[in-house]
Design an enzyme around this catalytic site. Structure first.
Site, mmCIF file in Angstrom:
data_model
loop_
_atom_site.group_PDB
_atom_site.id
_atom_site.type_symbol
_atom_site.label_atom_id
_atom_site.label_comp_id
_atom_site.label_asym_id
_atom_site.label_seq_id
_atom_site.Cartn_x
_atom_site.Cartn_y
_atom_site.Cartn_z
ATOM 1 N N ASP A 138 0.816 -1.214 0.000
ATOM 2 C CA ASP A 138 0.000 0.000 0.000
ATOM 3 C C ASP A 138 0.850 1.265 0.000
ATOM 4 O O ASP A 138 2.075 1.204 0.148
ATOM 5 C CB ASP A 138 -0.970 -0.023 1.198
ATOM 6 N N ASN B 75 -7.253 -1.753 14.178
ATOM 7 C CA ASN B 75 -8.680 -1.934 13.882
ATOM 8 C C ASN B 75 -8.915 -3.150 12.971
ATOM 9 O O ASN B 75 -10.003 -3.325 12.448
ATOM 10 C CB ASN B 75 -9.256 -0.667 13.237
ATOM 11 N N HIS C 76 -7.207 -3.800 10.132
ATOM 12 C CA HIS C 76 -6.897 -3.646 8.704
ATOM 13 C C HIS C 76 -5.674 -4.480 8.314
ATOM 14 O O HIS C 76 -4.781 -4.735 9.131
ATOM 15 C CB HIS C 76 -6.765 -2.178 8.285
ATOM 16 N N GLU D 228 -9.456 -1.220 5.273
ATOM 17 C CA GLU D 228 -10.066 -0.826 6.541
ATOM 18 C C GLU D 228 -11.350 -1.627 6.777
ATOM 19 O O GLU D 228 -11.866 -2.262 5.851
ATOM 20 C CB GLU D 228 -10.386 0.678 6.495
HETATM 21 C C1 GLP Z 1 -0.216 0.590 8.542
HETATM 22 C C2 GLP Z 1 -0.017 -0.140 7.198
HETATM 23 C C3 GLP Z 1 -0.246 -1.588 7.376
HETATM 24 C C4 GLP Z 1 0.450 -1.973 8.675
HETATM 25 C C5 GLP Z 1 -0.409 -1.506 9.805
HETATM 26 C C6 GLP Z 1 0.161 -1.727 11.195
HETATM 27 O O1 GLP Z 1 -1.030 1.661 8.442
HETATM 28 N N1 GLP Z 1 -0.796 0.308 6.088
HETATM 29 O O2 GLP Z 1 0.253 -2.296 6.257
HETATM 30 O O3 GLP Z 1 0.571 -3.353 8.737
HETATM 31 O O4 GLP Z 1 -0.801 -0.175 9.577
HETATM 32 O O5 GLP Z 1 1.091 -0.744 11.521
HETATM 33 P P1 GLP Z 1 2.178 -0.953 12.644
HETATM 34 O O6 GLP Z 1 3.033 -2.070 12.185
HETATM 35 O O7 GLP Z 1 2.898 0.342 12.706
HETATM 36 O O8 GLP Z 1 1.445 -1.294 13.896
#
Ligand code: GLP
Length: 272
Positions: free
Chosen positions: A83, A154, A156, A161
């Site tokens: 992404d 959440n 995702h 989302e």
């Molecule tokens: C981000 C990314 C995701 C990631 C998730 C968790 O926004 N788009 O691909 O896995 O949120 O983030 P973190 O690893 O900082 O907890």
């Protein structure tokens, strides 16, 4: 694998609980390095799906160290990131393009033309064809052999989302308010993170032959429990990981903190 790690089958997913995050990151780096090595020895290429966020940073650090020690090569690899924010400049401090250069691409021998991150700098008029091309490029590469995934608080995956459907494809999405908040620290204090993003869809992610998801810390305990033991539903996009396959080939690496709501639940349900 660290001696203290234990693996349970929870709702079809192989869940490995490590004593700490370090051990989980080391095991994940081993898994990726092992795949790279195995394919190289057999003269084959390998396609990796890559993630951003705090979760995979330690894995990339370990892979870079191994590359510097000449233990691992990415010369025969091709990568596709999940992404990117939209709209965002490629060099913007918060962009995932810049993140990947900082944490991996600038330090390993992955060929330039083989690193793919959705382009968040394109105008909206060019986006639909870019996203269709992104899906086509994954297919042309032979599909993703191993997708690395973090879990959003959440639920995702990528930027899918809550509300994202099982059949969703690479597309432009609106971010949830809690996601924008959670990632605010990646942007300079005087700027607002974009409220939209482009992401591989859930169907795209589930087409990967193998998936390695990771979650660390107390803040992920509730979503780990919902992902594994709650209903499979667009409200928790990560729950669709239980529908991978057949055969289902999904690992979830956790530290004790992220697994803290799980052991009681698996004992109760008799699974695991
Ligand atoms: C981000 C990314 C995701 C990631 C998730 C968790 O926004 N788009 O691909 O896995 O949120 O983030 P973190 O690893 O900082 O907890």
């Amino acid at each position: 694998m660290a001696e203290s790690a234990r693996t349970l089958n929870v709702s079809g997913i192989r869940v490995t609980i490590f004593s700490d995050r370090d051990a989980a990151e080391a095991a994940a780096a081993d898994r990726i390095a092992g795949l790279l090595d195995d394919r190289r020895m057999r003269g084959l290429s390998v396609v990796l799906g890559l993630a951003t966020g705090r979760t995979p940073i330690g894995i990339y650090r370990r892979l870079v160290a191994r590359h510097r020690a000449r233990e691992v090569s990415f010369a025969h690899a091709e990568t596709f990131n999940l992404d990117e924010y939209w709209p965002i400049g490629l060099q913007d401090p918060g962009s995932f393009h810049r993140f990947m250069h900082e944490h991996l691409f600038d330090h390993v021998d992955l060929p330039r033309g083989k690193r793919h991150v959705p382009n968040g700098s394109l105008p909206v008029s060019a986006l639909a064809s870019h996203l269709a091309d992104y899906e086509a490029a994954i297919r042309a590469a032979g599909g993703i052999d191993l997708q690395i995934l973090g879990l959003g608080r959440n639920g995702h995956i990528g930027f899918n989302e809550p509300g994202s459907t099982r059949d969703s494809r690479t597309r432009l999405v609106v971010l949830a308010a809690e996601t924008i908040e959670a990632n605010r620290a990646s942007f300079p204090a005087d700027t607002s993170p974009p409220s939209r993003a482009v992401t591989m869809g859930i169907a795209t992610i589930l087409e990967s032959r193998r998936i390695l998801a990771l979650a660390f810390g107390d803040a992920k305990a509730e979503i780990v429990e919902k992902t594994l033991l709650g209903p499979i539903s667009p409200e928790v996009p990560a729950s669709f990981l239980r529908e991978h396959g057949p055969p289902c080939d999904v690992d979830l690496f956790l530290d004790e903190a992220a697994a803290s709501r799980l052991s009681a639940a698996t004992d109760r349900s008799g699974r695991g």
